[in-house]
Scaffold this motif. Sequence first.
Motif, PDB file in Angstrom:
ATOM      1  N   LYS A  48       0.824  -1.207   0.000  1.00 28.17           N
ATOM      2  CA  LYS A  48       0.000   0.000   0.000  1.00 28.17           C
ATOM      3  C   LYS A  48       0.865   1.267   0.000  1.00 28.17           C
ATOM      4  O   LYS A  48       0.360   2.357  -0.249  1.00 28.17           O
ATOM      5  CB  LYS A  48      -0.923   0.033   1.229  1.00 28.17           C
ATOM      6  N   SER A 136      -8.268  -1.597   3.215  1.00 28.96           N
ATOM      7  CA  SER A 136      -8.807  -1.508   1.857  1.00 28.96           C
ATOM      8  C   SER A 136      -7.681  -1.733   0.847  1.00 28.96           C
ATOM      9  O   SER A 136      -6.531  -1.347   1.070  1.00 28.96           O
ATOM     10  CB  SER A 136      -9.475  -0.155   1.652  1.00 28.96           C
ATOM     11  N   ASN A 138      -6.188  -0.620  -1.750  1.00 28.01           N
ATOM     12  CA  ASN A 138      -5.769   0.480  -2.623  1.00 28.01           C
ATOM     13  C   ASN A 138      -4.421   1.002  -2.143  1.00 28.01           C
ATOM     14  O   ASN A 138      -4.047   0.800  -0.988  1.00 28.01           O
ATOM     15  CB  ASN A 138      -6.792   1.628  -2.564  1.00 28.01           C
ATOM     16  N   SER A 144     -10.929   3.827  -1.821  1.00 30.88           N
ATOM     17  CA  SER A 144     -11.128   2.401  -1.589  1.00 30.88           C
ATOM     18  C   SER A 144     -11.785   1.754  -2.807  1.00 30.88           C
ATOM     19  O   SER A 144     -12.721   2.300  -3.381  1.00 30.88           O
ATOM     20  CB  SER A 144     -12.025   2.209  -0.370  1.00 30.88           C
ATOM     21  N   GLU A 173     -16.881   1.859   4.023  1.00 36.16           N
ATOM     22  CA  GLU A 173     -16.137   1.086   5.017  1.00 36.16           C
ATOM     23  C   GLU A 173     -17.043   0.654   6.174  1.00 36.16           C
ATOM     24  O   GLU A 173     -18.137   1.199   6.361  1.00 36.16           O
ATOM     25  CB  GLU A 173     -14.985   1.930   5.562  1.00 36.16           C
TER      26      GLU A 173
HETATM   27 MG    MG Z   1      -8.725   2.676   3.253  1.00 40.82          MG
END
Ligand code: MG
Length: 314
Positions: A48, A136, A138, A144, A173
Amino acid sequence: MGPDPKDIAAAASALRDGKLVAFATETVYGLGANACDGQAVARIYEAKGRPSFNPLIVHLPSAEEAIRLGRFNSDALKLADSFWPGPLTIVVERADDCPVSELASAGLSSLAIRVPGRESARELLRLAGCPVAAPSANISGQISPTTAQHVMAGLGDRIWGVVDGGRCEVGLESTIVSCLGDTPVILRPGGVSREVIEEALGRPVLLQTGSTNDPISPGQLASHYAPNAAVRLNAKEARPGEAYLAFGKREPEADIIRNLSPSKDLREAAANLFAMLHTLDMLGADSIAVAPIPDEGLGVAINDRLARAAAPRD
Ligand code: MG
Ligand code: AMP
């Protein structure tokens, strides 16, 4: 139509092997790794490109298994009973024998836990047979992902693969509720509303506003782990009485030494960071001298956490 059972089985086996697997949940696509394997968790932060270690949500296939990982008070049990499987994350103290890597909770003694609503996600978790840490899927700072195509566009070359479950139906989320104190606190609004939570609990809950340092309930919402010992950075030697946290083969004279990674592997160092700081604290060090860590890749997040640990306390 859900993902092919063969794909789910292959992804579960990749998770067990310490690989990164993105998967659909009802909220957004998660970037999963075996939460008990510190180096697998380190890969999440690496992929990430997160500049800091923040605590991750750990996913389990059933409430029964989830509850074993933490100390659930009566509110936490009610929430689990009312909303799992579903888009609600519950923060509780870790159980004494909790096997989750300290890196997954960024050194905190609490743990954020969720049982996702998507059947294919729970099947993956069941087959993997381990708690799965998953933020998430991404790159840090981007939005996300709610489709497998989003995930592949951002992270395709950094992960084992993605379990394609089509579009995420909630697209938001999970709501995060802390059950650490006497009154539950919503730390992040999300897929389950405050009203529905209050109705399930039969009483009002608090909503955390503004900065995470707002003292809703003192001591309850510590946003990051800091050792009791003082921390001195970029130390090539240990001063008399100091414990030393080494990185690389060179270990100076010191009464207590731990080595983040003799081979200078930043992934190994990340996996060891919080556990070793805890150990040095437990062994009674008043002060910990830390070797220089290169400020690149995962080293950026390691140095961020060390700098916070070294900062003067409020
Ligand atoms: Mg996130
Ligand atoms: P994400 O990684 O985007 O799914 O976000 C995870 C969220 O859970 C972050 O806002 C974290 O700060 C929060 N979180 C995870 N673990 C804890 C914990 N032990 N205590 C408080 N918040 C947590």
